[in-house]
Design an enzyme around this catalytic site. Structure first.
Site, mmCIF file in Angstrom:
data_model
loop_
_atom_site.group_PDB
_atom_site.id
_atom_site.type_symbol
_atom_site.label_atom_id
_atom_site.label_comp_id
_atom_site.label_asym_id
_atom_site.label_seq_id
_atom_site.Cartn_x
_atom_site.Cartn_y
_atom_site.Cartn_z
ATOM 1 C CB CYS A 238 -11.795 -26.009 8.976
ATOM 2 S SG CYS A 238 -10.264 -25.139 8.575
ATOM 3 C CG ASP B 215 -6.347 -4.876 2.415
ATOM 4 O OD1 ASP B 215 -7.009 -4.086 1.729
ATOM 5 O OD2 ASP B 215 -5.820 -4.557 3.492
ATOM 6 C CB CYS C 232 -6.779 -25.037 8.422
ATOM 7 S SG CYS C 232 -6.949 -24.934 10.210
ATOM 8 C CG HIS D 135 -9.294 -21.713 12.016
ATOM 9 N ND1 HIS D 135 -9.796 -22.821 11.361
ATOM 10 C CD2 HIS D 135 -10.343 -20.867 12.203
ATOM 11 C CE1 HIS D 135 -11.107 -22.661 11.177
ATOM 12 N NE2 HIS D 135 -11.467 -21.476 11.675
ATOM 13 C CB CYS E 148 -9.330 -27.745 11.755
ATOM 14 S SG CYS E 148 -9.999 -26.130 12.230
ATOM 15 C CG ASP F 161 -0.337 0.169 2.494
ATOM 16 O OD1 ASP F 161 0.890 0.352 2.530
ATOM 17 O OD2 ASP F 161 -1.051 0.148 3.507
HETATM 18 ZN ZN LIG Z 1 -9.203 -24.683 10.611
#
Ligand SMILES: [Zn+2]
Length: 376
Positions: free
Chosen positions: A309, A271, A311, A340, A314, A89
């Protein structure tokens, strides 16, 4: 550099090319303000979290460690070990929100650094030079960010100055890219639409800057405290005047629902610090709504944050364990929770793109816009 491959209503599925790779849009840029994601997450982690493009901050990196330092170390990509696309930016927002004792003139802004009080001058040329030293893929134009609500006359004068500053940015950006020792000679430049909450100023400004042939167009100065409905109204008003063949970026937005609604209004780039900031306070996103990890009801809960999820967090840890880490103020709690939430945001964009590809975005929007912002 940008191609819209599919549309559904105003929503667009696109492909954006830059020096460090291809970005599939709509996309959420993961924010690493000072070349790090707050909460102990590195650029290496971003790969695992499905991040396509990272965002760093011109003002912060200029103040510390200094863009000349980053340049001497080979540019931001090499410095932070991220070989994918980076957007920087312009520093405008921070100059107007963080720095003390500002003086605004036609040439630029003089202000005191929030770190050590040192006097710094930044105008369009300085911002372009800093971003050139950082070597990002997308540089943002230096603009004046006016607080909402603003008086009409001030907003109008400010928008006119922002247009003159954009013309200076474009000239300086071309000159810097052409230098034989440019860190990234293929750096692109996005212009920024301003005009507070005045639709006529917003439209007039977008019409003006659309003629300057920037590589993309951002909508700035929204999501700074005005009601969400006003933000959507401004987007609806400005969208018809934003060049169709260029990417559009809604700066600093937002919640999962804000993003879905932004996509529905023709936005391609987003963003926001929100997913990382909320994670650090135990507010975690799931596909059924947001949870507060600190809640007593999770003390003996052996299930992951979100059963849907996949990820790294998780797949391995229970809510009970994460809640303990947060209560015990372990640094690991911040890191895992931020991971996460960022994964969730990147996955949200993936699912939006998949829905657009399948011609099922309207259905996706009806199912998730609203639900994802609710507390459960
Ligand atoms: Zn997760």
């Amino acid at each position: 550099m940008f191609e819209v491959v599919k549309t559904e209503g105003k929503a667009r599925r696109g492909v954006f090319q830059c020096a460090h790779g291809t970005v599939r849009t709509p996309v959420f840029m993961n924010v690493g303000t000072q070349a790090a994601i707050k909460g102990g997450v590195s650029a290496l982690d971003l790969k695992e979290l499905g991040c396509q493009i990272e965002l760093s901050n011109t003002y912060h990196l200029h103040v510390r460690p200094g863009d000349d330092t980053v340049r001497a170390l080979g540019g931001l990509h090499k410095f932070m070990r991220w070989d994918g696309p980076i957007l920087t930016d312009s520093g405008g927002f921070q100059v107007f929100s963080l720095a003390k004792l500002r003086q605004i003139r036609e040439e630029g802004v003089t202000f005191a650094s929030h770190v050590d009080g040192r006097r710094i001058f930044m105008g369009p040329e300085e911002s372009m030079c800093i971003q050139s030293n950082l070597g990002s893929d997308i540089a943002m134009a230096f603009d004046e960010c006016v607080e909402n609500p603003a008086r009409y006359e001030y907003a109008k004068a400010s928008v006119e100055r922002t247009t003159r500053w954009l013309e200076r940015c474009i000239r300086e950006h071309r000159r810097l890219n052409a230098l034989p020792d440019a860190v990234n000679p293929h750096q692109q430049l996005f212009g920024i639409n301003q005009g507070c909450t005045y639709k006529d100023l917003r439209i007039h400004h977008m019409q003006q800057i659309a003629q300057l042939d920037c590589d993309g167009y951002a909508i700035g100065g929204l999501a700074v405290g005005e009601p969400t409905e006003i933000m959507y109204e401004i987007l609806d008003a400005v969208e018809p005047y934003a060049p169709k063949e260029k990417p559009r970026y809604l700066m600093g937005v937002g919640t999962p629902s804000n993003i879905i609604e932004g996509v529905a209004r023709g936005v391609d780039f987003f963003d926001c610090v929100m997913p990382a900031r909320n994670a650090r306070h135990g507010k975690l996103y799931t596909w059924k709504g947001a949870i507060n990890l600190k809640n007593e009801k999770y003390r003996l809960d052996e299930s992951p944050i979100d059963a849907e999820c996949d990820c790294p967090v998780c797949r391995n840890f229970s809510k009970a364990y994460l809640r303990h880490l947060m209560k015990a103020e372990e640094v690991l709690a911040l890191r895992l929770c931020v991971m996460h939430n960022l994964y969730f945001y990147n996955k949200l964009m993936q699912r939006i793109r998949d829905a657009l590809d399948a011609g099922a975005f309207a259905q996706f929007r009806a199912e998730y816009s609203g639900v994802l912002d609710e507390r459960i």
